[in-house]
Enzyme design. Structure first.
Site, PDB file in Angstrom:
ATOM      1  N   ARG A   2       9.350 126.329 138.139  1.00 23.40           N
ATOM      2  CA  ARG A   2       9.156 125.572 139.377  1.00 23.40           C
ATOM      3  C   ARG A   2      10.343 125.844 140.297  1.00 23.40           C
ATOM      4  O   ARG A   2      11.488 125.782 139.874  1.00 23.40           O
ATOM      5  CB  ARG A   2       9.009 124.070 139.098  1.00 23.40           C
ATOM      6  CG  ARG A   2       7.746 123.781 138.244  1.00 23.40           C
ATOM      7  CD  ARG A   2       7.383 122.316 138.261  1.00 23.40           C
ATOM      8  NE  ARG A   2       6.962 121.906 139.602  1.00 23.40           N
ATOM      9  CZ  ARG A   2       6.785 120.635 139.959  1.00 23.40           C
ATOM     10  NH1 ARG A   2       7.020 119.667 139.098  1.00 23.40           N
ATOM     11  NH2 ARG A   2       6.395 120.329 141.183  1.00 23.40           N
ATOM     12  N   GLN A  16       0.912 110.737 141.876  1.00 21.95           N
ATOM     13  CA  GLN A  16       2.002 110.222 141.054  1.00 21.95           C
ATOM     14  C   GLN A  16       2.281 108.746 141.320  1.00 21.95           C
ATOM     15  O   GLN A  16       2.958 108.087 140.527  1.00 21.95           O
ATOM     16  CB  GLN A  16       3.291 111.029 141.293  1.00 21.95           C
ATOM     17  CG  GLN A  16       3.267 112.445 140.752  1.00 21.95           C
ATOM     18  CD  GLN A  16       2.873 113.451 141.813  1.00 21.95           C
ATOM     19  OE1 GLN A  16       2.140 113.133 142.753  1.00 21.95           O
ATOM     20  NE2 GLN A  16       3.350 114.671 141.685  1.00 21.95           N
ATOM     21  N   ASP A  40      14.253 116.069 144.898  1.00 26.15           N
ATOM     22  CA  ASP A  40      14.138 117.264 144.056  1.00 26.15           C
ATOM     23  C   ASP A  40      15.283 118.229 144.301  1.00 26.15           C
ATOM     24  O   ASP A  40      15.659 119.002 143.423  1.00 26.15           O
ATOM     25  CB  ASP A  40      12.790 117.936 144.288  1.00 26.15           C
ATOM     26  CG  ASP A  40      11.690 117.078 143.682  1.00 26.15           C
ATOM     27  OD1 ASP A  40      11.284 116.097 144.327  1.00 26.15           O
ATOM     28  OD2 ASP A  40      11.298 117.350 142.523  1.00 26.15           O
ATOM     29  N   LYS A  68       9.122 114.920 147.268  1.00 26.17           N
ATOM     30  CA  LYS A  68       7.667 115.063 147.254  1.00 26.17           C
ATOM     31  C   LYS A  68       7.086 115.054 148.663  1.00 26.17           C
ATOM     32  O   LYS A  68       7.496 114.267 149.513  1.00 26.17           O
ATOM     33  CB  LYS A  68       7.079 113.905 146.434  1.00 26.17           C
ATOM     34  CG  LYS A  68       5.579 113.904 146.287  1.00 26.17           C
ATOM     35  CD  LYS A  68       5.026 115.177 145.692  1.00 26.17           C
ATOM     36  CE  LYS A  68       5.686 115.555 144.404  1.00 26.17           C
ATOM     37  NZ  LYS A  68       5.392 116.960 143.995  1.00 26.17           N
TER      38      LYS A  68
END
Lengths: 332, 332
Positions: free
Chosen positions: B83, B193, B233, B244
């Site tokens: 990722r 999520q 992140d 996100k």
């Protein structure tokens, strides 16, 4: 396109059931007031202009058995209670009342069908004019961009109207003129009306990409959006605009990145009696629209938000593109 | 809470499979490098801090058969490719390389397990400290509000970490102290999520309401949000923060309505080598995350966006609450 959102055969109203789209295109015959009010409430028909026309037709259905004052009042009251935000509903019902109430009961049914058809025909004509008036916004961008990237929200295409659409009308007009376009289609949770927009655009051959509602800010930051056009459910006299929940977030991002933000709506969506956005009722819909999650966790589901007039570059109407602080100029 | 996001038994790594939550809580045993890299890629484990710990454990799994330089390099390279956005992945892999590369091959496996456990333990401790440092933000609001309304996005709870969570850590700390809270949980399309967050909060007894991502602007306009806290992140050296997709829209609305917007993340999420948000790679994920719609219409699915430092009131770290333009002060 082979389908119409709404039509009548003199006894029944035929609608395209939008709760089954885009998976299946199924027509339904509405034959009673309850059929019509239910269709509006559960969103078999949806979109402010189409809600208006459907309500007008619903009055005609409601007068088929009896057309006395009580029947007329019952039809108007029942339909008015279906959905709170889209003002076209009340606009259409007020117009039906003005036409029908003075008539003798025996003349009302025929007059109701006639007026409903007139409302529907005028909506189609207004939206065609919105397409013409909005077209220059896209032509202007096409002078400096090989492809005009438009973002929209929810569905404000022909499905949301009697014909042509509101926000999508200028897009269809530009596509017909050969302007190269690409449309960012926002999923529009929780009801996913973006899938209706993708279905329409695919059918019309307009290039498009479906995105999560969440992606709108990033795409504007990346300069991938030249123009934002959305529909409206109610425009207050000062230009504040209620539209599908999430519109306001897109308008904020458009302002942050200098992307022009336009609202497209027929004049019937302007509520001149409503001073500003704070006075617009916001519909709260069922948690069932969240699927399974709505059964096992508390859900809030406001269906609309309000975009302040200051964030709106212009309102594209059948009367032309109007500055949001200049709506009085087109008051009927 | 009976579950842990990640643990090991010296031969295998045991994870809670987050692709099945909240419907089912299923543990999986990862026994190979491929298991670990796949778990990260398909998001059986997710959340930047947990991705970091999972990658560290993945190196240990990758050295079980052989621990020569080629095996170490293969493990590091394979895991690094899973990722692109969460920098904790690279932070953890760099740390594993620094510890393991100088060692003789025979000593690497045991050292890999030891270092992975240290990374995991440090993450849990850092997040507990984030809870302590973030708590005063909620206590301050509780002085003037009967209920503190917090909004978050995605899942930055214990599920996204080894323990305690990042954005939710101060919320859990406040709840433990008896502060009355309510959390607005954004659905977080396309992966939902938010449902993980709702599941966590329900389990912890913290009052909460699930909303469409689209509803964030309206709720702030209606003064129903006192504080926004999200995870991260990757935080660039200048404070620009990738989180996100959809975080940026919430930050814009927070700015428009004067709602304080905080990011909570361990220092391992700060990429001091990355000058600003424009340099952060944004992961594009599969259209399959849109379900059926992803198979019949073109989809763009960027998984993250960047919130400019100017929109962030503070970054809650294990070192305290830091102004986004003052991150150099906590550079290791």
């Amino acid at each position: 396109v082979a389908y119409r959102t709404i039509a009548d055969d003199g006894n029944a109203v035929i609608i395209l059931d939008q709760t089954l789209l885009p998976d299946a295109a199924v027509e339904r015959r509405l034959t009673s007031l309850d059929d019509a009010s239910n269709a509006i409430r559960i969103m078999q028909v949806r979109g402010a202009p189409l809600i208006g026309a459907s309500a007008a037709y619903g009055v005609a259905l409601g007068l088929q058995a009896a057309a006395d004052d009580a029947a007329l009042e019952h039809a108007l009251t029942t339909l008015a209670a279906t959905r709170p935000t889209a003002v076209n509903l009340h606009w259409a019902l007020d117009r039906m009342r003005r036409v029908l109430a003075p008539l003798p009961a025996a003349a009302r049914l025929e007059a109701a069908w006639r007026e409903a058809r007139a409302i529907a025909a005028e909506d189609a004509a207004a939206n065609a004019a919105i397409g013409r008036h909005g077209l220059p916004l896209l032509e202007e961008i096409a002078k400096r961009r090989a492809v005009v990237n438009v973002m929209t929200h929810c569905n404000a295409g022909w499905l949301a109207t009697v014909a042509h659409g509101t926000a999508l009308a200028p897009i269809y007009a530009a596509h017909a003129k050969g302007i190269k376009l690409h449309v960012w289609v926002s999923e529009t949770r929780p009801r996913n009306q973006g899938r209706l927009t993708a279905w329409e655009l695919a059918d019309a051959g307009v290039p498009h990409t479906l995105i999560a509602d969440n992606a709108a800010g990033l795409l504007m930051m990346q300069s991938k959006v030249d123009l934002l056009i959305v529909g409206a459910d109610r425009i207050a006299a000062n230009g504040d605009t209620a539209n599908k929940i999430g519109t306001y977030l897109k308008a904020l991002a458009a302002q942050a990145h200098g992307v022009p933000f336009y609202v497209a709506a027929p004049r019937s969506t302007i509520d001149f009696a409503c001073p500003n956005g704070a006075a617009i009722p916001i519909e709260e819909r069922s948690s069932a629209e969240f699927g399974d999650a709505g059964t096992d966790t508390p859900v809030a589901n406001p269906a609309f938000d309000v975009t302040p007039a200051a964030l709106i570059r212009g309102i594209v109407t059948e009367c032309g593109v109007i500055a949001p602080n200049d709506l009085q100029a087109i008051r009927p």
